[in-house]
Write an enzyme that holds these catalytic residues in place. Sequence first.
Site, PDB file in Angstrom:
ATOM      1  N   THR A 373      49.000  60.519  62.660  1.00 20.92           N
ATOM      2  CA  THR A 373      49.416  61.216  63.871  1.00 20.92           C
ATOM      3  C   THR A 373      49.971  60.210  64.863  1.00 20.92           C
ATOM      4  O   THR A 373      49.742  59.031  64.755  1.00 20.92           O
ATOM      5  CB  THR A 373      48.160  61.919  64.435  1.00 20.92           C
ATOM      6  OG1 THR A 373      47.632  62.714  63.417  1.00 20.92           O
ATOM      7  CG2 THR A 373      48.414  62.715  65.679  1.00 20.92           C
ATOM      8  N   ASN A 393      49.581  64.447  59.423  1.00 19.47           N
ATOM      9  CA  ASN A 393      48.169  64.367  59.068  1.00 19.47           C
ATOM     10  C   ASN A 393      47.838  62.969  58.552  1.00 19.47           C
ATOM     11  O   ASN A 393      47.646  62.067  59.332  1.00 19.47           O
ATOM     12  CB  ASN A 393      47.731  65.439  58.077  1.00 19.47           C
ATOM     13  CG  ASN A 393      46.210  65.500  57.974  1.00 19.47           C
ATOM     14  OD1 ASN A 393      45.530  65.103  58.926  1.00 19.47           O
ATOM     15  ND2 ASN A 393      45.678  65.962  56.866  1.00 19.47           N
ATOM     16  N   SER A 444      42.975  71.772  64.253  1.00 18.99           N
ATOM     17  CA  SER A 444      43.365  70.396  64.570  1.00 18.99           C
ATOM     18  C   SER A 444      42.381  69.771  65.551  1.00 18.99           C
ATOM     19  O   SER A 444      41.613  70.488  66.208  1.00 18.99           O
ATOM     20  CB  SER A 444      44.763  70.425  65.190  1.00 18.99           C
ATOM     21  OG  SER A 444      45.116  69.163  65.686  1.00 18.99           O
ATOM     22  N   SER A 445      42.428  68.446  65.662  1.00 18.13           N
ATOM     23  CA  SER A 445      41.669  67.742  66.710  1.00 18.13           C
ATOM     24  C   SER A 445      42.601  67.173  67.768  1.00 18.13           C
ATOM     25  O   SER A 445      42.165  66.472  68.682  1.00 18.13           O
ATOM     26  CB  SER A 445      40.882  66.577  66.105  1.00 18.13           C
ATOM     27  OG  SER A 445      40.000  67.034  65.135  1.00 18.13           O
ATOM     28  N   GLY A 465      44.330  59.764  65.471  1.00 22.21           N
ATOM     29  CA  GLY A 465      43.007  59.276  65.073  1.00 22.21           C
ATOM     30  C   GLY A 465      42.125  60.316  64.434  1.00 22.21           C
ATOM     31  O   GLY A 465      40.907  60.148  64.392  1.00 22.21           O
TER      32      GLY A 465
HETATM   33  O1  DON Z   1      45.415  67.726  63.445  1.00 29.78           O
HETATM   34  C1  DON Z   1      44.571  66.893  63.233  1.00 29.78           C
HETATM   35  O2  DON Z   1      43.517  66.845  63.819  1.00 29.78           O
HETATM   36  C2  DON Z   1      44.824  65.812  62.195  1.00 29.78           C
HETATM   37  N1  DON Z   1      45.799  66.301  61.253  1.00 29.78           N
HETATM   38  C3  DON Z   1      45.278  64.569  62.902  1.00 29.78           C
HETATM   39  C4  DON Z   1      45.495  63.424  61.944  1.00 29.78           C
HETATM   40  C5  DON Z   1      45.469  62.104  62.602  1.00 29.78           C
HETATM   41  O3  DON Z   1      45.324  61.978  63.796  1.00 29.78           O
HETATM   42  C6  DON Z   1      45.555  60.925  61.720  1.00 29.78           C
HETATM   43  N2  DON Z   1      45.696  59.731  62.538  1.00 29.78           N
HETATM   44  N3  DON Z   1      45.063  58.726  62.536  1.00 29.78           N
END
Ligand code: DON
Length: 564
Positions: A373, A393, A444-445, A465
Amino acid sequence: MKQLLFFLLLLLSFSCKTSTHEKPAPVKGLITQNAMVVSARQEASKIGTDIMKNGGNAFDAMVATEMALAVSYPYAGNLGGGGFMVYRESNGRIGALDYREKAPLASTKDMYLDENGEVISKKSQLGAMAVGVPGTIAGIFEVYKKFGSLPIEDLLTPVADLARNGIIITKKQEARFEKYKDLFFEANGDTIPITSGYKASDTLKNPKLAETLERIIKNGVDEFYRGETAEKLVNFLQSRGGIITMEDLAKYEAKWREPVQFKYKDLNIISMSPPSSGGVCLGQIMKMIEPYDLKQYGHNQLETIQILTEAERRAYADRSFYLGDPDFVEIPIDTLISKEYLNYRMEGFSLDQATLSSTINCGIIPGYESDETTHYSIVDEYGNAISVTTTLNGAYGSKLYVPELGFFLNNEMDDFSAKPGEPNMFGLIGAEANAIAPEKRMLSSMTPTIIEKDDKLWMSIGTPGGSTIITSVLQTILNVKEFGMTMQDAVNAPRFHHQWLPDSIYFEPNKFDQKLFKELEAKGYNISEKESKISSKVNSILVYPNGTMEGGADKRGDDTAVGY
Ligand code: DON
């Protein structure tokens, strides 16, 4: 004489020791008067800033920055992924855009399970079956339609030129290409033109992506969802065993959502609503910790870590049960972030002893039935602010690269709960609310957030993250608000994370004291420093009362602030 020498040496060693314990002078990030972009790459921050210098607003800059990240930061910047934007216009109006990926029409609840009901390893993470219907191009066009002020070719031509002329590979990029080499091969059955053989300082050109962008400039959003690009994408995916169809692309829509809003002391916090858990979880944690005097306990000190950990534990337990796509499940947001409910959640909290996650479940709400991300923040000279987190992702998403189009595809399907109670790649556990269904958006986060103080814009913040996004945004806000740090120091400060399960506090390696770990262990906390999950890179802008702004660009990456 000997004695005198000994005394002098002793004095010297003492003064050296005390000086290493002195608080370092505050470090400030880039300071500008008018406008700023803080993103994962200098090229992207510059393109966005140039758009604003040429009379564009923050939304114009968003369109260009988002695409410039796809060119310069293929690790996470994307055309084949999705994201969320929270904004605040100069007149105080706020809003949020959801351009999250969707499950394809042909997806089923058990699509990642074998005949024994076990999760098939990697199926939701690597290759064509991991790909959700991409939302990014719909997202930027939705922003453009509502707020854009310059012609689209003025916004995207510099980006297409960047793809054609190339970007300079950084050391960190070279290391990542090397790290993921085998997975690229596994997903594609071949090497990928834009990653193979590149070393730091080389120029990486992506003419196919330049062509894709030029077609998009000419034909608009339909190019990606109905046109030649759509056909090429679907043919490619189907040849690789994927299930996304032309109908999936044609049906995709970005959606305007109402952001989650809550108060923390004198701050008004505006953050992303479901299908991201970011705003709700951030709200829950901040409201749970609000009654405690963190300033008195001190930054990253024992009690502060305990209070944050216990609030995080409870919020992530709720996340796993209540949160999912609001178009599919009913989410009691108001209750979840209400004071009464959160007081009840913190019952049983004591500074004497850790609450074990095995004794915590989701809170009971009467009447309720029943996770690479990148982030960028922009402020323009008119006072418009945007906060955007966008993703594939995992690092380079599904690792699947479309050579004809010049971009990677997401593996966002892994953000669904493939099986209740089974952890995804971020160790997050989900339930029915986040089960797979056709056209549903995965939870999602991502936590793009804008903060007001005294009714004025105060901060724009967010980070990648996975599951650590929420807790990294939280700590960075607290570092400024409670511990008086500059924006840059707040971003630099060491971070920790707890997510209910697994029941461990994750610390950024080699940044915390072993004595602190001993004290926490004595109270029943599990410490994890070696397998740290913390991969966040916070990019933020703090606006001072006189209107000057300070950028906080995370040096854990190549992140850079550019402004004027
Ligand atoms: O939407 C989400 O929460 C995850 N797909 C985010 C992935 C992410 O932040 C990976 N990065 N380090």
